[in-house]
Design a protein around this motif. Sequence first.
Motif, PDB file in Angstrom:
ATOM      1  N   SER A  25       0.265  -0.929   0.266  1.00 36.87           N
ATOM      2  CA  SER A  25       0.009  -0.135  -0.207  1.00 36.87           C
ATOM      3  C   SER A  25       0.593   0.976   0.042  1.00 36.87           C
ATOM      4  N   GLY A  26       2.191   1.073  -0.282  1.00 35.63           N
ATOM      5  CA  GLY A  26       3.616   1.996   0.069  1.00 35.63           C
ATOM      6  C   GLY A  26       2.733   3.377   1.296  1.00 35.63           C
ATOM      7  N   GLY A  27       2.624   2.039   2.586  1.00 35.62           N
ATOM      8  CA  GLY A  27       2.924   2.866   3.554  1.00 35.62           C
ATOM      9  C   GLY A  27       1.748   2.706   4.599  1.00 35.62           C
ATOM     10  N   ARG A  28       0.945   2.458   4.784  1.00 39.00           N
ATOM     11  CA  ARG A  28      -0.685   2.966   4.771  1.00 39.00           C
ATOM     12  C   ARG A  28      -1.576   2.102   5.387  1.00 39.00           C
ATOM     13  N   ALA A  29      -0.532   0.723   6.461  1.00 38.82           N
ATOM     14  CA  ALA A  29      -1.481  -0.588   6.915  1.00 38.82           C
ATOM     15  C   ALA A  29      -1.442   0.246   8.475  1.00 38.82           C
ATOM     16  N   GLY A  30      -2.091  -0.173   9.000  1.00 41.43           N
ATOM     17  CA  GLY A  30      -2.622  -0.232   9.951  1.00 41.43           C
ATOM     18  C   GLY A  30      -2.902  -1.601  11.255  1.00 41.43           C
ATOM     19  N   TRP A  31      -2.640  -1.525  12.278  1.00 38.84           N
ATOM     20  CA  TRP A  31      -3.165  -2.410  13.031  1.00 38.84           C
ATOM     21  C   TRP A  31      -3.965  -2.149  14.457  1.00 38.84           C
ATOM     22  N   ASN A  32      -5.555  -2.942  13.841  1.00 37.82           N
ATOM     23  CA  ASN A  32      -6.744  -2.393  15.254  1.00 37.82           C
ATOM     24  C   ASN A  32      -6.158  -4.252  16.250  1.00 37.82           C
ATOM     25  N   ILE A  33      -5.431  -3.826  17.583  1.00 35.78           N
ATOM     26  CA  ILE A  33      -4.425  -4.847  18.225  1.00 35.78           C
ATOM     27  C   ILE A  33      -6.412  -5.387  19.403  1.00 35.78           C
ATOM     28  N   VAL A  34      -6.097  -6.409  18.982  1.00 37.02           N
ATOM     29  CA  VAL A  34      -8.032  -6.777  20.222  1.00 37.02           C
ATOM     30  C   VAL A  34      -7.252  -8.090  20.613  1.00 37.02           C
ATOM     31  N   THR A  35      -7.602  -8.706  21.828  1.00 34.86           N
ATOM     32  CA  THR A  35      -8.029  -9.698  22.261  1.00 34.86           C
ATOM     33  C   THR A  35      -8.573 -10.778  22.004  1.00 34.86           C
ATOM     34  N   THR A  36      -9.495 -10.596  21.768  1.00 31.23           N
ATOM     35  CA  THR A  36     -10.563 -11.395  21.134  1.00 31.23           C
ATOM     36  C   THR A  36     -11.603 -12.007  22.218  1.00 31.23           C
ATOM     37  N   ALA A  37     -12.890 -11.503  22.680  1.00 25.63           N
ATOM     38  CA  ALA A  37     -13.671 -12.003  24.119  1.00 25.63           C
ATOM     39  C   ALA A  37     -14.521 -12.925  24.251  1.00 25.63           C
ATOM     40  N   GLY A  38     -14.864 -12.625  22.307  1.00 21.52           N
ATOM     41  CA  GLY A  38     -15.809 -13.895  22.341  1.00 21.52           C
ATOM     42  C   GLY A  38     -15.577 -15.530  22.726  1.00 21.52           C
ATOM     43  N   LYS A  39     -16.076 -16.219  23.178  1.00 24.70           N
ATOM     44  CA  LYS A  39     -16.282 -17.475  23.077  1.00 24.70           C
ATOM     45  C   LYS A  39     -16.138 -18.471  22.409  1.00 24.70           C
TER      46      LYS A  39
END
Length: 448
Positions: free
Chosen positions: A118-132
């Motif tokens: 992407s030429g430097g456009r990446a982002g990461w939403n860091i989640v721990t995933t809460a669901g069973k």
Amino acid sequence: MGLTTRQFHLNAFLMTIGHHEAAWRAPGSSLTASWELAHHVKLAQVAERGTFDSIFFGDGPALQGDVRYRPVGRLDPTTLLPALALVTQHIGLIATASTTYNEPYNLARRFASIDHLSGGRAGWNIVTTAGKEAAENFGLDDVPEHHHRYERASEFVDVCQKLWDSWEDDFLIGDKTKGSFADASKVHRIDHRGRFFKVKGPLNVPPSPQRQPLLVQAGSSEDGRDFAARYAEAVFTAQQTLEDGRSFYRDLKQRITAFGRDATRVKVLPGIVPVLGGTEAEALRREEELASLQIPAYGLSQLSSLLGVEIGEDLLDKPLPELGDVRSVKGHQSRFQVITELARRDQLTVRQLLTRLGGGRGHRTFTGTPEQIASTLQEWFESGAADGFNVMPPLLPSGLEDFVDHVVPILRQRGLFRTEYTGRTLREHYGLTRPQSRYSQSAHSRAS
Ligand SMILES: Cc1cc2nc3c(=O)[nH]c(=O)nc-3n(C[C@H](O)[C@H](O)[C@H](O)COP(=O)(O)O)c2cc1C
């Protein structure tokens, strides 16, 4: 040039055909767009036309929600982003990925690849995933403890940051005559040994334009806030009132400072569900029309999974029962708090609560004319509750188009939002620089 005026950061939180749980039943909504490329291409291009900082796709490795009543399946966002990189030039591309159900080497590699593509456009939403539901897809009978998930997430991000640092920028020799491609002393093993991970490294992807993707986080519990204060560069949050928004904002900025970081470089973006109309009456009518399409059985199943407690049909016309202390919640602690406080504060029956949650699962709904919505956003921005907003259109693509065509021009007129992109990378949109490799930094300090 005088002091640069503080401006909004806008992220478009894109979810299938709209955040409202009854969006698919609205006239004109597509039954299959949720997994069609053309739909997502259109959304990305509309958001870029509105000069949004970024678009964001949530994720969870499980079928979340009752498929009888809503199109709940969705594409893996980390596979979708590279496709959208091809049809956009400036807009940031953020995807959720779980630290509980992935390995650091895989995610570090995936986001570095998206950043290159992407030429430097990446982002990461860091989640721990809460669901069973997700836990049961990975050999577990129940979701791991809340605190444990965040401890693993901390070490997970530490490993990823070491891997993204493992190549120094000046690794390349490229001497075809001598047959010497790279300086191996500039490519480092990380030899990480921790409680959860043992990773040798180096990463097998050379440094990307941003070196590390923009790090986003979205958990507002005690553990979540400390995690955000330590790692996040942008923080998504659900806040129902201006007062709640201000107290969260103040608390988080203090924690960031306590971790020795510059709090002005971490952006807080509360989620908003904008319901627009040419007049206030028209906007209210639209909100009622969507609410009239809600299916209580779906609302109850979603409420039960957000609270981590079964809420049955027999409670529909009763107040939400007392559900105990938030610290005992294994799943979504902050969402539990937002929802139980909303029900208490506004003395809602469960049925009324379902209507209020229909648009954004606890995020605040703003209903009104473009002027009214722009003014409410300006109030939150100027009174210390937000550095920008996570825009969650109830219907897609129309809700995003309406926001871009009618609210963004007002924000620009008021000098609150960019009229064009000045940065090239997502980090530049958020006013952040490209981090240096810790290995070249230590090389420099050794040299000096
Ligand atoms: C804007 C926003 C987006 C989120 N996106 C995701 C997501 O994509 N996947 C997910 O598992 N959780 C997502 N969450 C939930 C959070 O990761 C977290 O589980 C929740 O906020 C509760 O965190 P807490 O227990 O630390 O309070 C999101 C939360 C917010 C506010």
